[in-house]
Design a protein around this motif. Structure first.
Motif, mmCIF file in Angstrom:
data_model
loop_
_atom_site.group_PDB
_atom_site.id
_atom_site.type_symbol
_atom_site.label_atom_id
_atom_site.label_comp_id
_atom_site.label_asym_id
_atom_site.label_seq_id
_atom_site.Cartn_x
_atom_site.Cartn_y
_atom_site.Cartn_z
ATOM 1 N N PRO A 54 74.067 -37.694 77.326
ATOM 2 C CA PRO A 54 75.320 -38.468 77.327
ATOM 3 C C PRO A 54 76.535 -37.651 76.904
ATOM 4 C CG PRO A 54 74.119 -38.914 75.321
ATOM 5 C CD PRO A 54 73.281 -37.937 76.106
ATOM 6 N N ASP A 55 76.595 -36.405 77.268
ATOM 7 C CA ASP A 55 77.713 -35.543 76.904
ATOM 8 C C ASP A 55 78.970 -35.998 77.647
ATOM 9 O OD1 ASP A 55 79.569 -33.426 76.577
ATOM 10 O OD2 ASP A 55 77.914 -32.021 76.226
ATOM 11 N N PRO A 56 80.053 -36.349 76.928
ATOM 12 C CA PRO A 56 81.269 -36.829 77.601
ATOM 13 C C PRO A 56 81.909 -35.776 78.494
ATOM 14 C CG PRO A 56 81.701 -36.402 75.276
ATOM 15 C CD PRO A 56 80.213 -36.300 75.468
ATOM 16 N N ARG A 57 81.597 -34.511 78.266
ATOM 17 C CA ARG A 57 82.155 -33.448 79.102
ATOM 18 C C ARG A 57 81.538 -33.464 80.494
ATOM 19 N NH1 ARG A 57 80.822 -28.894 74.716
ATOM 20 N NH2 ARG A 57 78.884 -30.099 74.879
ATOM 21 N N THR A 58 80.325 -34.030 80.588
ATOM 22 C CA THR A 58 79.651 -34.152 81.884
ATOM 23 C C THR A 58 80.035 -35.448 82.575
ATOM 24 O OG1 THR A 58 77.770 -32.867 81.054
ATOM 25 C CG2 THR A 58 77.408 -34.204 83.040
ATOM 26 N N TRP A 59 80.079 -36.511 81.798
ATOM 27 C CA TRP A 59 80.387 -37.850 82.330
ATOM 28 C C TRP A 59 81.836 -38.194 81.997
ATOM 29 C CZ3 TRP A 59 76.482 -39.729 85.236
ATOM 30 C CH2 TRP A 59 75.205 -39.204 85.008
ATOM 31 N N SER B 132 78.467 -27.759 69.481
ATOM 32 C CA SER B 132 77.899 -26.406 69.483
ATOM 33 C C SER B 132 78.954 -25.306 69.457
ATOM 34 C CB SER B 132 76.988 -26.220 70.701
ATOM 35 O OG SER B 132 77.714 -26.420 71.909
ATOM 36 N N SER B 133 80.121 -25.576 70.005
ATOM 37 C CA SER B 133 81.173 -24.550 70.030
ATOM 38 C C SER B 133 82.102 -24.625 68.820
ATOM 39 C CB SER B 133 82.005 -24.678 71.314
ATOM 40 O OG SER B 133 82.662 -25.935 71.353
ATOM 41 N N GLU C 122 85.892 -27.509 76.358
ATOM 42 C CA GLU C 122 84.722 -27.596 75.484
ATOM 43 C C GLU C 122 85.109 -27.600 74.009
ATOM 44 O OE1 GLU C 122 80.487 -25.259 74.630
ATOM 45 O OE2 GLU C 122 81.731 -24.730 76.353
ATOM 46 N N ARG C 123 86.063 -26.735 73.646
ATOM 47 C CA ARG C 123 86.408 -26.620 72.228
ATOM 48 C C ARG C 123 87.137 -27.858 71.713
ATOM 49 N NH1 ARG C 123 90.114 -21.966 69.400
ATOM 50 N NH2 ARG C 123 89.385 -22.265 67.257
ATOM 51 N N ILE C 124 88.057 -28.400 72.498
ATOM 52 C CA ILE C 124 88.777 -29.580 72.015
ATOM 53 C C ILE C 124 87.839 -30.778 71.906
ATOM 54 C CG2 ILE C 124 89.601 -30.354 74.297
ATOM 55 C CD1 ILE C 124 92.188 -31.227 72.904
ATOM 56 N N TRP C 125 86.858 -30.870 72.812
ATOM 57 C CA TRP C 125 85.864 -31.937 72.681
ATOM 58 C C TRP C 125 85.087 -31.778 71.380
ATOM 59 C CZ3 TRP C 125 85.449 -36.519 74.529
ATOM 60 C CH2 TRP C 125 85.882 -36.839 75.827
ATOM 61 N N ALA C 126 84.751 -30.542 71.025
ATOM 62 C CA ALA C 126 84.007 -30.304 69.791
ATOM 63 C C ALA C 126 84.831 -30.685 68.569
ATOM 64 C CB ALA C 126 83.586 -28.834 69.714
ATOM 65 N N VAL C 127 86.111 -30.304 68.553
ATOM 66 C CA VAL C 127 86.964 -30.614 67.402
ATOM 67 C C VAL C 127 87.181 -32.115 67.274
ATOM 68 C CG1 VAL C 127 89.228 -30.252 66.351
ATOM 69 C CG2 VAL C 127 88.115 -28.380 67.571
ATOM 70 N N VAL C 128 87.497 -32.775 68.388
ATOM 71 C CA VAL C 128 87.710 -34.225 68.350
ATOM 72 C C VAL C 128 86.419 -34.949 67.957
ATOM 73 C CG1 VAL C 128 88.208 -36.243 69.785
ATOM 74 C CG2 VAL C 128 89.637 -34.198 69.972
#
Length: 412
Positions: A55-60, A309-310, A375-381
């Protein structure tokens, strides 16, 4: 033999529904919230490897945008219906302070941290700031006012509820500003003119007008006609009002989030003391909690599958600064001169919960702009939301209960 993923999905769905039903009572004496529990369930279930779905939001990205959008608008309807206090410049003074002062300060400070601390481009930094602006109406249930006519509407709870109802829409122009920056439009007069006149002026005005008009229509249908819907309908009408107000605003290119909240407040004002408000609120609350729990389980699954992960130590420190420094300082500055007791101002500043609204804005921005690697902004948020769920979830109820006991002791 490997279990059927569909059967596992049904099992998980049943468990989430059970949690939604049981948690308000079962967790009352524990330093946990339903949100924390559901994130933990998501991490546990998806860590087993039994579910091949990630369910990774970066994929969906599109599904993430639409699902979070639905949860937010249902939450906005519930927030508007539960407010007992009629709108006004003085009566909503806390709200206006948080919106006019705290929100822009938060956006500016977070954007600067993204640009100077994380090395984001100007466009990505603006998107980061806009994502962190809203006090989430979905995860903020523990700090909001009680159901309609419950009397549980102290200044802190009222301020956080009304702020959450409005700043989800008022942060939207800054998302569009980030999208404009990503397209290189900040350097053109035409781009800035379009942003100011359409993305700020027209969209806010259209959302406000659509929400007021649909609210007036529903108020008449519910309370003014001889065969009013309040006598023959049920709480499902709240969902109808939510969807119609949102769609009407979007059709005329207005902000649907603003329309839904204004619609709810207008319906409540049509017949402020009617018992049917309670029925509509309860229905909205149940649907909101169910969808919220599903989202949080998926969020836990995304964490288990490497959403963070990032994340670097710098990212984590800046994420902590957003939660523990930026919002509290901005909130305290907004409440300067308000005349409220120090404890109330501190709680209003500290309990700015970040959650589903931030996910929506980030997904919307990524889907509609060219920001490069996200990827990085998704990780921080994701990290900031996790910290907010844990910290605010554990502290909100005890802090507000202590404030209530202190107020009652002073009154008695």
């Amino acid at each position: 033999m490997t279990p059927d993923p569909y059967i596992l999905f049904l099992l998980g769905l049943g468990a989430v529904v059970l949690l939604v039903s049981w948690a308000p009572v079962g967790l009352r004496r524990l330093p946990l919230t339903l949100a924390i529990l559901c994130v933990a369930v998501g991490v546990l279930v998806f860590s087993t490897g039994l579910l091949s779905f990630n369910p990774d939001p970066r994929t969906w990205d599109t599904a993430t945008e639409r699902l979070t959008e639905l949860v937010v608008i249902i939450s906005l309807m519930g927030a508007g219906l539960k407010l007992d206090r009629p709108p006004g410049w003085r009566s909503w003074a806390t709200t206006w302070r948080l919106l006019i002062v705290a929100m822009p300060l938060t956006i500016a400070a977070v954007a600067w941290l993204g640009w100077a601390g994380l090395g984001f481009s100007l466009a990505l930094a603006l998107l980061f700031g806009a994502c962190m602006a809203p006090t989430d109406p979905v995860l903020a249930a523990d700090v909001q006012v009680g159901p309609p006519k419950s009397g549980n509407e102290d200044e802190v709870r009222f301020g956080l509820t009304s702020e959450a109802g409005l700043n989800d829409a008022l942060a939207f122009p800054f998302v569009h500003l980030a999208i404009l920056a990503a397209a290189g439009g900040l350097a053109t007069q035409a781009g800035l003119s379009d942003w100011f006149t359409i993305k700020v002026g027209w969209k806010l005005l259209a959302g406000l007008a659509a929400g007021w008009l649909i609210g007036k229509v529903f108020g008449h249908l519910l309370f003014r006609r001889r065969r009013s819907l309040s006598k023959f309908g049920d709480g499902l009408i709240a969902l109808a009002a939510t969807l119609i107000a949102y769609a009407a605003a979007e059709l005329i290119h207005g902000y649907g989030f603003l329309a839904v909240f204004v619609c709810a407040v207008t319906i409540r004002a049509s017949e402020r003391d009617h018992d049917f408000h309670q029925e509509m609120h309860d229905f909205s609350d149940q649907i909101e909690r169910l969808l919220m729990m599903l989202l949080l389980v998926l969020f836990g699954g995304a964490l288990a599958n490497g959403l963070l992960s990032s994340l670097t130590w710098t990212d984590a420190l800046i994420g902590l600064a957003v939660v523990f420094v930026v919002r509290p300082v901005a909130g305290l500055l907004a409440m300067t001169g308000s005349g409220q007791p120090w404890r109330e101002r501190l709680l209003l500043a500290f309990l700015g919960i970040r959650g589903v609204g931030s996910v929506y804005y980030l997904a919307y921005g990524i889907n509609h702009g060219e920001f490069g690697d996200s990827e990085r902004i998704w990780a921080v948020v994701g990290f900031i939301i996790l910290v907010s769920i844990l910290v605010h979830g554990v502290t909100a109820t005890p802090l507000l209960d202590r404030l209530t006991r202190r107020r009652e002791a002073q009154a008695g």
